[in-house]
Design a protein around this motif. Structure first.
Motif, mmCIF file in Angstrom:
data_model
loop_
_atom_site.group_PDB
_atom_site.id
_atom_site.type_symbol
_atom_site.label_atom_id
_atom_site.label_comp_id
_atom_site.label_asym_id
_atom_site.label_seq_id
_atom_site.Cartn_x
_atom_site.Cartn_y
_atom_site.Cartn_z
ATOM 1 N N LYS A 178 0.885 -1.262 0.026
ATOM 2 C CA LYS A 178 -0.017 0.012 -0.102
ATOM 3 C C LYS A 178 1.095 1.116 0.125
ATOM 4 C CE LYS A 178 -3.371 -2.351 2.773
ATOM 5 N NZ LYS A 178 -4.397 -2.605 3.925
ATOM 6 N N GLN A 179 2.139 1.049 0.367
ATOM 7 C CA GLN A 179 3.117 2.322 0.507
ATOM 8 C C GLN A 179 4.372 1.941 -0.279
ATOM 9 O OE1 GLN A 179 1.767 5.000 2.395
ATOM 10 N NE2 GLN A 179 3.119 6.015 1.067
ATOM 11 N N PRO A 180 4.532 2.464 -1.551
ATOM 12 C CA PRO A 180 5.632 2.095 -2.370
ATOM 13 C C PRO A 180 6.970 2.319 -1.511
ATOM 14 C CG PRO A 180 4.581 3.983 -2.830
ATOM 15 C CD PRO A 180 3.718 3.685 -1.941
ATOM 16 N N SER A 181 7.855 1.339 -1.966
ATOM 17 C CA SER A 181 9.290 1.363 -1.182
ATOM 18 C C SER A 181 9.961 2.152 -1.969
ATOM 19 C CB SER A 181 9.714 -0.040 -1.251
ATOM 20 O OG SER A 181 9.166 -1.000 -0.079
ATOM 21 N N CYS A 182 11.302 2.775 -1.282
ATOM 22 C CA CYS A 182 12.057 3.629 -1.994
ATOM 23 C C CYS A 182 13.098 2.750 -3.056
ATOM 24 C CB CYS A 182 13.017 4.158 -1.066
ATOM 25 S SG CYS A 182 12.145 4.929 0.288
ATOM 26 N N ASN A 183 13.493 3.597 -3.983
ATOM 27 C CA ASN A 183 14.474 2.958 -4.737
ATOM 28 C C ASN A 183 15.734 3.004 -3.964
ATOM 29 O OD1 ASN A 183 12.904 2.728 -7.147
ATOM 30 N ND2 ASN A 183 12.899 4.684 -7.082
ATOM 31 N N SER A 184 16.555 2.054 -4.116
ATOM 32 C CA SER A 184 18.141 2.200 -3.725
ATOM 33 C C SER A 184 19.175 1.459 -4.444
ATOM 34 C CB SER A 184 17.924 1.405 -2.231
ATOM 35 O OG SER A 184 17.759 -0.183 -2.421
ATOM 36 N N TRP A 195 15.875 6.705 -2.866
ATOM 37 C CA TRP A 195 15.255 7.937 -3.605
ATOM 38 C C TRP A 195 14.034 7.345 -3.923
ATOM 39 C CZ3 TRP A 195 18.455 4.948 -6.348
ATOM 40 C CH2 TRP A 195 18.090 4.174 -7.503
ATOM 41 N N CYS A 196 13.156 8.362 -4.132
ATOM 42 C CA CYS A 196 11.750 8.319 -4.530
ATOM 43 C C CYS A 196 11.542 9.033 -6.129
ATOM 44 C CB CYS A 196 10.705 8.946 -3.490
ATOM 45 S SG CYS A 196 10.813 7.987 -1.723
ATOM 46 N N ASP A 197 10.905 8.174 -6.808
ATOM 47 C CA ASP A 197 10.405 8.828 -8.198
ATOM 48 C C ASP A 197 9.334 9.862 -7.888
ATOM 49 O OD1 ASP A 197 12.318 7.409 -9.618
ATOM 50 O OD2 ASP A 197 11.061 5.756 -9.756
ATOM 51 N N GLU A 234 10.217 8.626 10.015
ATOM 52 C CA GLU A 234 11.813 9.154 10.344
ATOM 53 C C GLU A 234 12.490 9.613 8.995
ATOM 54 O OE1 GLU A 234 15.793 7.120 12.329
ATOM 55 O OE2 GLU A 234 13.806 6.261 12.699
ATOM 56 N N VAL A 235 13.154 10.883 9.246
ATOM 57 C CA VAL A 235 13.690 11.353 8.196
ATOM 58 C C VAL A 235 15.100 10.828 8.259
ATOM 59 C CG1 VAL A 235 14.824 13.411 7.025
ATOM 60 C CG2 VAL A 235 12.461 13.539 7.931
ATOM 61 N N TYR A 236 15.773 10.550 7.058
ATOM 62 C CA TYR A 236 17.322 9.959 7.202
ATOM 63 C C TYR A 236 18.102 11.143 7.700
ATOM 64 C CZ TYR A 236 16.613 5.503 4.537
ATOM 65 O OH TYR A 236 16.050 4.189 4.298
ATOM 66 N N GLU A 237 19.120 10.790 8.675
ATOM 67 C CA GLU A 237 20.111 11.677 9.126
ATOM 68 C C GLU A 237 20.695 12.509 7.991
ATOM 69 O OE1 GLU A 237 23.887 11.631 12.398
ATOM 70 O OE2 GLU A 237 22.798 9.660 11.695
ATOM 71 N N GLY A 238 21.038 13.706 8.283
ATOM 72 C CA GLY A 238 21.420 14.603 7.341
ATOM 73 C C GLY A 238 20.663 14.825 5.956
ATOM 74 N N CYS A 239 19.785 14.195 6.012
ATOM 75 C CA CYS A 239 18.783 14.446 4.660
ATOM 76 C C CYS A 239 17.790 15.664 4.682
ATOM 77 C CB CYS A 239 18.055 13.303 4.225
ATOM 78 S SG CYS A 239 17.341 13.181 2.732
ATOM 79 N N ASP A 240 17.652 16.485 3.714
ATOM 80 C CA ASP A 240 16.559 17.508 3.879
ATOM 81 C C ASP A 240 15.122 17.098 3.907
ATOM 82 O OD1 ASP A 240 16.189 20.676 3.596
ATOM 83 O OD2 ASP A 240 14.800 19.653 2.164
ATOM 84 N N LYS A 244 14.168 14.323 -2.342
ATOM 85 C CA LYS A 244 13.725 12.957 -2.778
ATOM 86 C C LYS A 244 15.079 12.001 -2.759
ATOM 87 C CE LYS A 244 9.882 14.631 -5.426
ATOM 88 N NZ LYS A 244 8.998 14.657 -6.800
ATOM 89 N N THR A 245 16.007 12.329 -2.627
ATOM 90 C CA THR A 245 17.243 11.489 -2.469
ATOM 91 C C THR A 245 18.065 11.816 -1.233
ATOM 92 O OG1 THR A 245 17.435 11.422 -4.873
ATOM 93 C CG2 THR A 245 19.376 10.674 -3.608
ATOM 94 N N CYS A 246 18.481 10.457 -0.692
ATOM 95 C CA CYS A 246 19.019 10.728 0.780
ATOM 96 C C CYS A 246 20.347 9.629 0.633
ATOM 97 C CB CYS A 246 18.084 10.302 1.821
ATOM 98 S SG CYS A 246 16.855 11.429 2.124
#
Length: 248
Positions: A178-184, A195-197, A234-240, A244-246
């Motif tokens: 139901k909630q798409p996974s990130c690309n990695s 990142w997320c498209d 949770e936002v990735y550490e050091g990511c804005d 869209k990319t961390c």
């Protein structure tokens, strides 16, 4: 009576009786395979007997056990025979090693104490692989089968936990869909990134994981901007906040 004694003492008595039984089974419309399989299932091994079939004697088949079920793996001799990459499984039930990867003395055991539901599920699936790929020849008396060939409470408990693990995994899969996974991606030179498209990457707990593995784990999923106020993200550490990319 004389005829009966002659039949029993005849060198062909076993064959004659077997053929007669097959005829009876056919007359009663009972599948012959059922009879043959039932005979095969009655072959019981002790650990000492199973150890003889470890591939060191060319006159004997190569056998292995998993969850107490014993299989003839002779057709895979290049793998299970002496010098083969899987020879450590031959002549014993080393069920735990199928998921632990520990092929040393203590690791080659049929004890599954402390393993998670997903690990038990994996071992049950390995057993199914052997049923499909090799010949089932009997049962190992001990942890999983008693001396009558009946499954023990331990085996029933493991199968129940494995089935529960399969249910939880399916539930987790459906929820995460139901909630798409990130690309990695990851490289030794640049490290990793997600990142997320469409949307923004967030770490989120996998609610079924504690029940499955006994551990808390998270995954990266993509959320739209109007979803970012949900609790538990949770936002990735050091990511804005709206990147869209961390880097990870």
């Amino acid at each position: 009576m004389a005829k009966l004694i002659k039949l029993i003492t005849s060198p062909f008595a076993g064959v004659t009786i077997f053929v007669s039984l097959i005829a009876v089974f056919l007359a009663l419309r009972i599948p012959v395979k059922t009879y043959i399989d039932s005979r095969r299932e009655q072959r019981l091994f002790t650990a000492e007997e199973l150890a003889l079939y470890n591939g060191t004697d060319d006159a004997l088949p190569i056998l292995l056990g998993i969850l107490g079920s014993v299989f003839d793996v002779t057709k895979g001799k290049s793998h299970y025979g002496v010098g083969g990459g899987y020879n450590h499984f031959a002549g014993r039930d080393a069920s735990r090693a199928f998921v632990s990867g520990n092929f040393t003395g203590e690791g080659l055991t049929d004890s599954l104490h402390g393993l998670s539901k997903t690990e038990l599920k994996s071992i049950v699936e390995w057993r199914e692989f052997y049923f499909k790929s090799y010949t089932f020849v009997g049962k190992l008396v001990g942890r999983y089968y008693d001396n009558q060939g009946n499954p023990t409470k331990t085996l029933k408990g493991i199968e129940a936990k494995a089935a529960r693990g399969a249910q939880l995994l399916e539930k987790q899969k459906n929820e995460e869909a139901k909630q798409p996974s990130c690309n990695s991606r990851w490289s030794q030179a640049e490290g990793g990134e997600v990142w997320c498209d469409s949307g923004f990457p967030r770490l989120v707990q996998r609610p079924q994981e504690i029940a499955l593995t006994g551990k808390i784990s998270k995954r990266c999923a993509c959320f739209k901007e109007d979803q970012l106020n949900q609790p538990g993200l949770e936002v990735y550490e050091g990511c804005d906040h709206l990147a869209k990319t961390c880097r990870v």
